[in-house]
Design a protein around this motif. Structure first.
Motif, mmCIF file in Angstrom:
data_model
loop_
_atom_site.group_PDB
_atom_site.id
_atom_site.type_symbol
_atom_site.label_atom_id
_atom_site.label_comp_id
_atom_site.label_asym_id
_atom_site.label_seq_id
_atom_site.Cartn_x
_atom_site.Cartn_y
_atom_site.Cartn_z
ATOM 1 N N VAL A 31 26.596 34.443 58.292
ATOM 2 C CA VAL A 31 26.239 35.464 57.406
ATOM 3 C C VAL A 31 26.760 36.768 57.596
ATOM 4 C CG1 VAL A 31 24.319 36.515 56.131
ATOM 5 C CG2 VAL A 31 24.118 34.317 56.638
ATOM 6 N N MET A 32 26.640 37.089 59.058
ATOM 7 C CA MET A 32 27.088 38.385 59.396
ATOM 8 C C MET A 32 28.571 38.456 59.339
ATOM 9 S SD MET A 32 24.373 39.239 62.432
ATOM 10 C CE MET A 32 25.301 40.689 63.239
ATOM 11 N N ASN A 33 29.211 37.558 59.675
ATOM 12 C CA ASN A 33 30.750 37.585 59.810
ATOM 13 C C ASN A 33 31.227 37.658 58.378
ATOM 14 O OD1 ASN A 33 31.218 37.247 62.436
ATOM 15 N ND2 ASN A 33 31.176 35.122 62.484
ATOM 16 N N VAL A 34 30.625 36.878 57.283
ATOM 17 C CA VAL A 34 31.089 36.893 55.713
ATOM 18 C C VAL A 34 30.735 38.247 55.439
ATOM 19 C CG1 VAL A 34 30.469 36.091 53.506
ATOM 20 C CG2 VAL A 34 30.749 34.344 55.375
ATOM 21 N N MET A 35 29.651 39.001 55.660
ATOM 22 C CA MET A 35 29.216 40.494 55.367
ATOM 23 C C MET A 35 30.468 41.437 55.982
ATOM 24 S SD MET A 35 26.876 40.130 53.349
ATOM 25 C CE MET A 35 26.018 41.751 53.220
ATOM 26 N N TYR A 36 30.634 41.076 57.281
ATOM 27 C CA TYR A 36 31.639 41.920 57.762
ATOM 28 C C TYR A 36 33.074 42.002 57.272
ATOM 29 C CZ TYR A 36 35.277 43.432 61.069
ATOM 30 O OH TYR A 36 36.274 44.002 61.718
ATOM 31 N N GLN A 37 33.488 40.527 56.890
ATOM 32 C CA GLN A 37 34.873 40.154 56.297
ATOM 33 C C GLN A 37 34.589 41.132 54.722
ATOM 34 O OE1 GLN A 37 35.219 36.265 55.873
ATOM 35 N NE2 GLN A 37 35.931 36.325 58.099
ATOM 36 N N ILE A 38 33.600 40.966 53.990
ATOM 37 C CA ILE A 38 33.472 41.577 52.650
ATOM 38 C C ILE A 38 33.613 43.203 52.873
ATOM 39 C CG2 ILE A 38 31.875 41.893 50.837
ATOM 40 C CD1 ILE A 38 30.819 39.061 51.221
ATOM 41 N N GLU A 39 32.773 43.622 53.955
ATOM 42 C CA GLU A 39 33.004 45.021 54.101
ATOM 43 C C GLU A 39 34.308 45.545 54.256
ATOM 44 O OE1 GLU A 39 30.463 48.478 56.425
ATOM 45 O OE2 GLU A 39 29.694 46.476 56.543
ATOM 46 N N ALA A 40 34.805 44.717 55.238
ATOM 47 C CA ALA A 40 36.428 45.134 55.589
ATOM 48 C C ALA A 40 37.416 44.994 54.512
ATOM 49 C CB ALA A 40 36.720 44.169 56.943
ATOM 50 N N PHE A 41 37.293 43.837 53.461
ATOM 51 C CA PHE A 41 37.848 43.838 52.395
ATOM 52 C C PHE A 41 37.875 45.081 51.630
ATOM 53 C CE2 PHE A 41 37.925 39.206 52.999
ATOM 54 C CZ PHE A 41 39.275 39.154 53.530
ATOM 55 N N TYR A 42 36.590 45.513 51.474
ATOM 56 C CA TYR A 42 36.133 46.604 50.441
ATOM 57 C C TYR A 42 36.685 47.820 51.144
ATOM 58 C CZ TYR A 42 33.724 50.374 48.688
ATOM 59 O OH TYR A 42 33.390 51.658 47.840
ATOM 60 N N TRP A 43 36.521 48.194 52.201
ATOM 61 C CA TRP A 43 37.321 49.416 52.714
ATOM 62 C C TRP A 43 38.856 49.147 52.748
ATOM 63 C CZ3 TRP A 43 34.660 53.757 52.527
ATOM 64 C CH2 TRP A 43 33.349 53.428 52.570
ATOM 65 N N ASP A 44 39.204 48.155 53.108
ATOM 66 C CA ASP A 44 40.714 47.848 52.851
ATOM 67 C C ASP A 44 41.284 48.200 51.506
ATOM 68 O OD1 ASP A 44 43.366 47.289 53.904
ATOM 69 O OD2 ASP A 44 43.215 45.418 52.624
ATOM 70 N N LEU A 45 40.444 47.876 50.382
ATOM 71 C CA LEU A 45 40.614 48.034 48.810
ATOM 72 C C LEU A 45 40.496 49.702 48.735
ATOM 73 C CD1 LEU A 45 41.303 47.152 46.000
ATOM 74 C CD2 LEU A 45 38.808 46.787 45.815
ATOM 75 N N TYR A 46 39.355 49.875 49.182
ATOM 76 C CA TYR A 46 39.397 51.742 49.096
ATOM 77 C C TYR A 46 40.318 52.366 49.582
ATOM 78 C CZ TYR A 46 37.060 56.278 49.490
ATOM 79 O OH TYR A 46 36.948 57.640 49.192
ATOM 80 N N TYR A 47 40.894 51.994 50.997
ATOM 81 C CA TYR A 47 41.845 52.775 51.299
ATOM 82 C C TYR A 47 43.240 52.738 50.660
ATOM 83 C CZ TYR A 47 45.814 53.631 54.546
ATOM 84 O OH TYR A 47 46.952 53.765 55.224
ATOM 85 N N ARG A 48 43.647 51.514 50.360
ATOM 86 C CA ARG A 48 44.725 51.395 49.350
ATOM 87 C C ARG A 48 44.756 51.960 48.016
ATOM 88 N NH1 ARG A 48 47.816 46.627 51.261
ATOM 89 N NH2 ARG A 48 46.943 45.728 53.128
ATOM 90 N N ASN A 49 43.611 51.930 47.554
ATOM 91 C CA ASN A 49 43.297 52.912 46.263
ATOM 92 C C ASN A 49 43.374 54.445 46.457
ATOM 93 O OD1 ASN A 49 42.969 50.475 44.582
ATOM 94 N ND2 ASN A 49 40.651 50.759 44.692
ATOM 95 N N GLN A 50 43.068 54.753 47.657
ATOM 96 C CA GLN A 50 43.274 56.308 48.090
ATOM 97 C C GLN A 50 44.602 56.419 48.239
ATOM 98 O OE1 GLN A 50 40.971 58.774 47.558
ATOM 99 N NE2 GLN A 50 39.484 57.086 46.522
#
Length: 179
Positions: free
Chosen positions: A141-160
């Protein structure tokens, strides 16, 4: 809604059955058995049935067992056997004949499976397997949550980054118009 988490959530329940399986080896077991046998045979001697040339025999056997294994390795068994025998031969004294036995046996191994420690070992291993599966599930569960958070911040960075590049492009276009 993640299939990896859903799949991993089944593992603790599966390993928990291992605990029940190991503890079940020390449950009391009650078993019974009943048999009825009937035979008709032709007799060739004078001691057989006086009324007919055939001998009829009937047996009813019932057996009951109560078994228990203890943590010390001791095995106890209480067994009763009841038999009823009936025949139409003229020389049989009792009709029907009954035979009943009761036996209690205790078995204590001296070398193999002796002692509480060795008999609790597999229960302890099953408990550890269950705890391990719980930790593995949490880790999943923690690995999946980490991956989701990493994808979110990667998407946020790419949008910025896209917004910054679009702003830079607008400024470059304005600068070009001025010259």
């Amino acid at each position: 809604n993640n299939l990896n988490i859903e799949f991993a959530s089944y593992t603790p329940g599966i390993t928990e059955t291992g605990i029940q399986l190991e503890k079940g080896k020390f449950d009391t077991l009650l078993s019974t058995q009943y048999q009825k046998n009937r035979s008709v045979t032709q007799t060739g001697n004078a001691l057989g049935s006086t009324s007919s040339p055939v001998v009829k025999e009937e047996r009813h056997n019932w057996e009951g067992k109560l078994q228990k294994k203890f943590l010390t390795g001791t095995q106890a068994e209480l067994k009763t056997t009841n038999e009823e025998y009936l025949t139409d031969t003229s020389f049989q004294g009792l009709k029907p004949q009954f035979k009943n036995t009761i036996a209690l046996s205790l078995t204590q191994p001296l070398l193999k499976d002796f002692g509480i420690g060795i008999n609790e070992t597999f229960i302890k291993i099953a408990n550890l397997n269950y705890e391990t599966s719980e930790y593995e599930f949490r880790d999943q569960v923690m690995n999946v949550m980490y991956q989701i958070e990493a994808f979110y911040w990667d998407l946020y960075y790419r949008n910025q980054d896209l917004l910054a590049k679009q702003d830079s492009l607008k400024q470059a276009e304005e600068l070009q118009r001025e010259f």
